[in-house]
Design a protein around this motif. Structure first.
Motif: not given
Length: 983
Positions: A658-661, A686-688, A717-721
């Motif tokens: 769940s943590n940012s990777t 994410g976190n809730h 966001s959930y996914v960014c580039q």
């Protein structure tokens, strides 16, 4: 001898200079005139003093120079507009047509590189295995543009260097334009030891409007100034160059001469510190004290060194507009010459300005406004709405939907302004860049075809729904939608830019060339003062005259929602208070019933459309594997999933993911050899509902390690580039991150199906070796709409169970799509890790029972192979039980057999004895019957009568031994005759 004595006499009187040559012949020396030498100061000594010496222009002439004298103090300087007269060692005012900065120097002419500057370009530190296809960087230097100097726009590093020795502390200042963060622009200073002295101000900030000034203090001694740029735009669009002009350096202690005014400027007074540009339709040469007017058939732009012939007027030299409505509700169509007017109406073939004054009926007011008695438009008061004619009060149970909707263009709205930015000098001009035309607003003719026509709309703030204000994860505060069209014969460009709280306008979207009538929507995510800017440039190349005035951009309508102090074009249903007379807010997660005005809660696993919370249909079901947050503003995954498959329930727990990777894809290389990576940051759950993945743009916020900074551009966001250039490539203390893009703003769902909400994760992108356990797929959507992705971007993350990859595992992109996307809109990722395996259950292991050894039997539990589970329950402990071995049972069997044999023998003997008794009694009966005439009496009973046992036993016991009995029994058998024979 007399001649020699006479010559020496003349020499002693100062009338002649003599020298004895190699042959002993006396030759007279040339006596230097004042024009043949100049004065200089020696280096300052430790006491801060120096000497003034005369230095000949020709090094071979050294005789007859004035003697050195004591110079001024090293700290001596003249004021601006003055210079130091070295002969008198005093400050004198500059003459007309010249100027000075006193203790400084200025570089404002860039037709050629000024003396002392070095202009060079180099390749970055690159992977030399790629060097065969590298482009040449020798031409990627700073470009001289006359009034300014422009940087390179490719991936080479262009460096402008200037070295100066200051006699006292001073400053360096310059004007610059830095609009595109795809270029790294740094200005730094090195001392004698080549150490940077102003690290904090090294990284330049982007400019907002026109030229901005940057000033840095300089220390006494040697200072080497560096202006360095490197572009790393990996997209097809070429970034805009950095522009620099008017470099001023103070602290040189003195200037021994004044600088001439360059052509196109002048100064008419003594002691000037700057020169003024000539106005339009005038010119001047170098060192001018005044400007000369151009001939009537000629024209010039401000600051020109010459005049140009006026071309014949064409239809490209005028434009049309409308006047404000008069008291009769009419407007006039007016034609005007484009300013500045450079064409001539007197030349053959020129056109005349069309007649103006044609009256037409004024269009209605924009929605939310009403027309006054003077035919002007005023906003309707709060609590009412209008369609542009008259104000109508909102009925009970409704409230005005505040915003701005502009679709009629008779006058420019009060919160909009227009101007023109020169494409040559990049200065704003006092003229209108857009003109109203009734049904639309369009770009007028500029002074040049490469001018930027600017239109700006300023919104003070927004009044978003209560649920959105309190839920920080709901991004949409409001939205702006506009309908536009571009008509171009060249590669014109229309920019749409957004500024927050007066910060830099950031380009959001760009349209190149002709575009048909279409709409564009931008989601507003911050409740702040916002500025929206449309900039139109017909061509990037500067040419005399106007050739592309007919290339225009048109805006038909602009609609902004939820505006503070806005107006309403309609009233929307609201929730009523208990009294039923005024509006109130519904609790979080409640929709409004249109018929009753009541608030009703949304069902479980749904989220509410905050901007249209009307009816039960406003509660949108959550996707599979997700649930709503407490206020029903979004759906999210808690990283737990239950799947029923093959008659069993699989439980997943992705909490460890769940943590940012983040991970890098690449490296990739540009044509100039720049190595860069695609950097993806993923927050799976994410976190809730809080998006934990953040990508930043630190190009304009570079800083030394340990210093805090606020990034001017970032996205969560959930996914960014983003695009990453490693620190070892750029030689910076930290990596360069640029162009952040959100790929996943909204969680769609998590499932094992390959398609969800029209997003497909193709199985062949990531072929699976183990087909027994399907992948779990997370689906997301992004609200960022581009020309290529009209429905926004989407992301699909396949999470695959791999027990051999512990912890966070390995992230990858499709081999056929090395940038993560094949179409530019949908991104695909594979996450292989043991944490993606379902939780272990009793179905995932089996028991192995050992043989009985030493009376002990063991039961061991092992995982089924291949093991495709993680966590969950643990294997049960080994069980030990008491058992009976084979030799024990053999002994028991022998013992039991022996006992059975003994028992059988005993029973045989017993029954044999009984049989003897019966035989005896039978024989006795037979004998008794023979004694009575061979008549056998009827037996009353077959039983043994009482009193017979004792006698029989006595007789029986008197017989022979066992062997005798056996022998007698054998004999009896041979002689035995059944009683029936006797009968």
């Amino acid at each position: 001898i007399n001649i020699v004595l006479f010559a020496k006499y003349l020499e002693s009187r100062g009338h002649l200079s003599l020298v004895l040559n190699a042959h002993g012949v006396i030759s007279p020396l040339h006596f230097l005139f004042q024009s043949e030498y100049h004065y200089e100061y020696t280096a300052c000594n430790s006491q801060g003093s120096r000497w003034r010496v005369a230095v000949p222009h020709n090094p071979g002439l050294c005789t007859g120079l004035p003697d050195p004298i004591k110079g001024t103090k090293c700290s001596f300087s003249c004021k601006a507009g003055e210079f130091l007269d070295m002969k008198n060692q005093s400050c004198m005012p500059c003459a007309e047509g010249t100027y000075s900065l006193g203790t400084g120097i200025r570089f404002d002419e860039w037709d050629e590189l000024p003396h002392g500057f070095d202009n060079k370009a180099t390749n970055l530190e690159i992977d030399y295995s790629f060097s065969e296809s590298l482009g040449n960087c020798s031409l990627s230097t700073w470009s001289l543009k006359g009034d300014y100097i422009a940087s390179n726009t490719d991936e080479c590093t262009a460096t402008l260097v200037y070295a100066v020795n200051l006699k006292q502390s001073g400053t360096v200042s310059f004007e610059y334009i830095y609009q595109d963060s795809s270029i790294v622009f740094e200005f730094f200073i090195q001392n004698d030891q080549c150490q940077p002295t102003v690290e904090e101000s090294r990284w330049m900030r982007t400019t907002e409007k026109g030229w901005e000034t940057h000033t840095v203090e300089l220390s006494q001694g040697n200072n080497v100034l560096f202006w360095r740029t490197t572009a790393f735009s990996v997209w097809s669009k070429t970034p805009k160059p950095v522009l620099v002009r008017n470099i001023e350096i103070t602290g040189v202690a003195f200037t021994s001469e004044c600088f001439p005014c360059k052509a196109g400027t002048y100064t008419a007074k003594l002691g000037s510190s700057f020169c003024q540009p000539c106005p339009a339709n005038s010119y001047s040469s170098k060192t001018a004290t005044s400007c000369h007017q151009c001939e009537p058939a000629m024209y010039s732009e401000p600051g020109s060194a010459s005049c140009k012939p006026r071309p014949a007027c064409t239809d490209k030299d005028y434009f049309y507009t409308h006047t404000a409505c008069d008291t009769n509700g009419e407007t006039q169509l007016m034609y005007k010459w484009a300013e500045p007017k450079i064409c001539s109406e007197e030349l053959p073939g020129s056109v005349e300005l069309p007649a103006s004054g044609v009256k037409t009926t004024c269009p209605p007011c924009n929605p939310g406004f009403f027309k006054t008695n003077t035919s002007s438009c005023e906003p309707c008061p709060y609590g009412s709405y209008s369609n542009g004619s008259g104000c109508i009060n909102c009925t009970v149970g409704t409230e005005p939907a505040l915003g701005f909707e502009y679709k009629w263009w008779n006058t420019l709205p009060a919160n909009m302004e227009t101007t023109v930015l020169s494409g040559t000098s990049f200065e704003y001009k006092g003229m209108a860049g857009w003109e109203v035309a009734g049904d639309y607003i369009y770009t007028a003719a500029g002074a040049s075809d490469n001018d930027f026509m600017i239109l700006t709309l300023v919104i003070p703030g927004f009044s978003s729904p209560q649920s959105v204000m309190e839920d920080s994860e709901s991004k949409e505060i409001a939205r702006i939608t506009f309908v536009f069209e571009t008509i171009c014969s060249m590669s014109c460009e229309l920019y749409f830019m957004v500024g927050v709280n007066s910060r830099t306008n950031t380009p959001v979207e760009t349209w190149i060339g002709s575009k048909g009538k279409q709409s564009y929507t931008y989601i507003i995510e911050k409740n702040a003062t916002m500025s929206f800017t449309w900039a139109f440039q017909r061509t990037a190349y500067h040419e005399p005259g106007r050739k592309y005035t007919n290339d225009v951009a048109k805006l038909y309508s602009i609609n902004v929602t939820n505006v503070i102090e806005g107006v309403a074009s309609y009233c929307r249903v609201c929730a009523l208070e208990s009294s039923g007379s005024s509006c109130t807010s519904c609790p979080h997660g409640h929709y409004i019933d249109r018929s009753t005005g009541g608030c009703y809660p949304c069902a479980a696993n749904t989220y509410l459309k905050a901007h249209q919370p009307y009816g039960s249909q406003a509660c949108i079901p959550c996707g599979p594997g997700t649930k709503n947050n407490p206020i029903h503003s979004l759906c999210y995954s808690d990283c737990h999933l239950s799947v029923i498959a093959d008659g069993r329930t699989l439980e997943y727990d992705f909490s460890a993911l769940s943590n940012s990777t983040s991970f890098l894809v690449g490296p990739s290389f540009t044509t100039k050899g720049l190595k860069y990576f695609h950097h993806f940051n993923i927050s799976l759950c994410g976190n809730h509902g809080r998006k934990m993945a953040t990508c930043t743009d630190n190009v304009t916020d570079m800083h030394i390690l340990g210093k805090e900074t606020e990034f001017s551009k970032s996205t969560s966001s959930y996914v960014c580039q983003s695009i990453i250039v490693p620190s070892d490539v750029m030689a910076y203390k930290s990596v360069v991150s640029s162009q952040p893009v959100s790929l996943a703003d909204r969680f769609v769902g998590v499932t094992r199906e390959t398609t969800l909400d029209n997003i497909t994760s193709f199985p062949d992108y990531f072929p699976a070796e183990n087909v027994g356990l399907p992948d779990v797929i997370f689906f997301y959507r992004s609200s960022d709409v581009t020309q290529t992705c009209s429905a926004g971007r989407a992301t699909a993350i396949r999470v695959r169970c791999d027990p051999l990859k512990p912890h966070s595992g390995v992230l990858s992109v499709p081999s056929k799509c090395p940038e993560g996307t094949c179409d530019g809109c949908t991104f695909h990722f594979l996450w292989e890790t043991v944490e993606a395996c379902p939780l272990c259950s009793a179905d995932d292991y089996h028991a192995i029972i050992s043989a009985c050894v030493g009376g002990i039997q063991r039961t061991t539990y092992v995982w089924r192979e291949p093991k495709l589970c993680s966590g969950g329950i643990s294997l049960p402990d080994q069980k030990v039980s008491i058992c009976k071995s084979m030799d024990f049972w053999l002994k028991v069997g022998i013992s039991a057999g022996t006992c059975a044999a003994i028992l059988l023998t005993a029973m045989t003997c017993y029954f044999w004895k009984k049989n003897q008794k019966l035989e005896y009694k039978y024989s006795k009966l037979v004998m008794n019957s023979s004694a009575k005439d061979s008549e056998l009496p009827a037996a009353d009973s077959c039983a043994i009568m009482e009193g017979e046992d004792a006698e029989d036993d006595l007789i029986f016991t008197s017989k022979n031994s066992l062997f005798g009995k056996i022998r007698a029994f054998t004999t009896k058998v041979r002689c035995f005759v059944r009683p029936s024979l006797h009968v």
